[in-house]
Design an enzyme around this catalytic site. Structure first.
Site, short mmCIF file in Angstrom:
data_model
loop_
_atom_site.label_atom_id
_atom_site.label_comp_id
_atom_site.label_asym_id
_atom_site.label_seq_id
_atom_site.Cartn_x
_atom_site.Cartn_y
_atom_site.Cartn_z
N GLU A 160 13.26 -18.97 -3.48
CA GLU A 160 14.14 -18.67 -4.62
C GLU A 160 15.42 -18.04 -4.09
OE1 GLU A 160 12.65 -15.61 -7.22
OE2 GLU A 160 13.79 -16.36 -8.91
N ARG A 215 15.28 -24.08 -11.36
CA ARG A 215 14.34 -23.52 -12.33
C ARG A 215 15.03 -23.51 -13.68
NH1 ARG A 215 12.33 -17.17 -12.79
NH2 ARG A 215 13.87 -17.01 -14.46
N GLU A 237 4.53 -12.92 -7.11
CA GLU A 237 5.66 -12.00 -6.88
C GLU A 237 5.27 -10.54 -7.06
OE1 GLU A 237 8.45 -13.70 -9.71
OE2 GLU A 237 8.27 -11.96 -11.00
N TRP A 260 5.22 -8.19 -19.83
CA TRP A 260 6.63 -8.62 -19.80
C TRP A 260 6.80 -9.61 -18.71
CZ3 TRP A 260 10.32 -8.20 -15.84
CH2 TRP A 260 11.58 -8.74 -16.18
N ASP A 289 9.19 -20.63 -15.01
CA ASP A 289 8.46 -19.37 -14.86
C ASP A 289 7.92 -18.94 -16.22
OD1 ASP A 289 7.59 -16.83 -14.20
OD2 ASP A 289 9.47 -16.19 -13.26
N GLU A 348 5.28 -21.32 -12.67
CA GLU A 348 5.11 -20.02 -12.00
C GLU A 348 4.45 -18.98 -12.90
OE1 GLU A 348 8.79 -18.90 -10.21
OE2 GLU A 348 8.50 -16.79 -10.68
N ARG A 356 3.53 -17.08 -3.75
CA ARG A 356 4.94 -16.74 -3.95
C ARG A 356 5.19 -15.25 -3.78
NH1 ARG A 356 7.75 -15.67 -7.91
NH2 ARG A 356 9.94 -16.25 -7.96
N HIS A 375 6.17 -16.19 -16.49
CA HIS A 375 6.24 -14.73 -16.36
C HIS A 375 5.02 -13.99 -16.92
CE1 HIS A 375 8.84 -11.10 -15.65
NE2 HIS A 375 9.26 -11.90 -14.69
N TYR A 392 12.74 -13.90 -21.75
CA TYR A 392 12.76 -13.71 -20.30
C TYR A 392 13.46 -14.90 -19.63
CZ TYR A 392 11.76 -14.25 -15.52
OH TYR A 392 11.97 -14.46 -14.19
C1 GCO Z 1 11.62 -14.37 -10.56
C2 GCO Z 1 11.12 -13.12 -11.16
C3 GCO Z 1 12.15 -12.12 -11.52
C4 GCO Z 1 11.45 -10.81 -11.91
C5 GCO Z 1 12.17 -9.65 -11.33
C6 GCO Z 1 11.52 -8.34 -11.69
O1 GCO Z 1 10.87 -15.32 -10.61
O2 GCO Z 1 12.71 -14.37 -10.03
O3 GCO Z 1 10.17 -13.36 -12.16
O4 GCO Z 1 13.02 -12.59 -12.49
O5 GCO Z 1 11.35 -10.69 -13.28
O6 GCO Z 1 12.23 -9.83 -9.95
O7 GCO Z 1 12.14 -7.31 -11.02
MG MG Z 2 9.00 -15.02 -11.48
#
Ligand code: GCO
Ligand code: MG
Length: 416
Positions: free
Chosen positions: A353, A160, A276, A416, A224, A250, A297, A226, A172
């Protein structure tokens, strides 16, 4: 409080005599449930909800653990339903993380009692190993390229990539530590990040151009977003990245509205992964049954344990959607072990992951899983093959550490 009424119906196995919650912070916070049966068999389950750890610890300690005493440890499905339907207040991250922890610990116990690794109880090995991806990230593209080179040298088959955005002080996915990524910061108040979708969309395609230009197409590439884009912005990014053949993009947009993914899917062939922050099959029902995503995921700890996550993956299989388990550093080695047993046994596995844990975390949670040539292997120890060293755990008391919040450049709150 009155005594819990144990089920008196027939059960072949031992009863639960102890259920405890252990909170420890070997660098970051982890919540673990440890269940003991009348035969002296123990099982562990991860109950870590990043930034909200004590809410789950209280839910377990005050409401769940006392109700487990006296129940047959072998009745995993029944205990799952008892905790889910019995709470009346269904779903939600706190409830589902607590249920997941108990469920995971009971699978661990069942494996130990049977003398088999949990993946054998789930139907046995459906592949030789679990393909994992790591995070290559850096402040600028050159730094990310160095990181990608290292992951490929380690043998990773999937990477990634995340890069700092010029004009934004923090981004991020870009961490100071390599190999593990910890966005929660110690303290009471969350740190504040700033975000600009315009700056991001302009900068990020160059990263993929550089990575594919330098390393070619012989490995899976992921990214990602996010939860930061609108469906239209996500569609534009997906289209723009098609030539780089991502394995997945993602969390392109927040998934409260599953419908929104239709817009993305109508415009791009870049595969989409999400899940997630989901905690139940209901969070992804439409996404799966309408084929609006390519990878679901979710993970063991946040989606109701092995029992419920397997149900989600089974539904996904019907629609050609593959799994993509979340495996960030904030999910404990107990969750990682459980995920690997499930990953190894399901027919529609996609990718796992794998963010490594620090040496201190690995010491508190001794485990049998290991990495080799881009794959993780859960090992052959009966149960999950992971434990918690309670004496060592005691040395690391809980420290508050919330996740950051995010604002647009004009101060507006953003995901976020
Ligand atoms: C990922 C996730 C993490 C989250 C985290 C939050 O894809 O691994 O986005 O980076 O931000 O698990 O607690
Ligand atoms: Mg993620």
């Amino acid at each position: 409080m009155s005594e819990p009424s144990p089920d008196n119906s027939a059960g072949s196995g031992a009863r639960i005599v102890d259920a405890r919650v252990i909170v420890t912070c070997p660098g970051r916070n982890f919540v673990t449930v440890k269940i003991t049966t009348s035969d002296g068999v123990t099982g562990v389950g991860d109950a870590t909800l990043n930034g909200r750890e004590l809410a789950v610890a209280s839910y377990l300690q005050d409401h769940v653990c006392p109700a487990l005493i006296g129940r047959h440890a072998d009745r995993i499905e029944d205990i799952w339903q008892y905790l889910y339907k019995g709470a009346y207040w269904r779903r939600g991250p706190v409830t589902m993380t607590a249920i997941a922890a108990v469920d995971t610990a009971l699978w661990d116990i069942k494996g130990k009692v049977a003398g088999l690794p949990v993946y054998q109880l789930l139907g046995g090995r459906a592949r030789e190993g679990v393909t994992v991806y790591g995070h290559a990230n850096g402040q600028d593209v050159a730094e990310v390229l160095d990181e990608v080179a290292q992951y490929l040298e380690h043998g990773y088959k999937a990477v990634r990539v995340q890069v700092g955005i010029p004009g934004l002080p923090v981004t991020y996915g870009v961490s100071k530590d390599k190999l593990f990524y910890e966005p929660a910061q110690k303290g009471i108040a969350p740190s504040e990040a700033t975000w600009s979708t315009e700056l991001y969309l302009r900068h990020v395609p160059g990263l993929f151009d550089a990575v594919r230009g330098k390393f070619g197409f012989g490995f899976h590439l992921l990214h990602d977003a996010h939860h930061r884009l609108t469906p239209t912005e996500a569609a534009r990014l997906g289209k723009r990245l098609e030539e780089y053949e991502l394995f997945w993009l993602e969390d392109p947009t927040p998934a409260e509205s599953q419908d929104a993914f239709r817009i993305i899917k109508q415009h791009t062939t870049t595969p989409i992964a999400v899940g997630e922050v989901f905690n139940s099959i209901w969070d992804c029902q439409q996404l799966i049954t309408e084929r609006l995503i390519d990878f679901i995921r979710t993970t063991v700890v946040h989606a109701g344990g092995i029992t419920h996550l397997r149900r989600i993956f089974n539904l996904a299989e019907l629609y050609g959607v593959r799994s993509g388990s979340h495996g960030a550093t904030d999910l404990s080695p107990v969750c990682m072990a459980a995920a690997l047993h499930l990953d190894l046994s399901i027919p529609n596995f996609g990718l796992q992951e794998y963010m490594r844990h620090t040496a201190a975390t690995d010491e508190v949670f001794p485990h049998t899983y290991w990495f080799e040539g881009g794959y993780l292997h859960p090992g052959e120890t009966p149960g999950l093959g992971v434990d918690i060293d309670e004496k060592l755990a005691e040395r690391y008391p809980y420290q508050p550490a919330p996740l950051p919040v995010n604002r647009l450049l004009d101060g507006t709150m953003h995901s976020w």
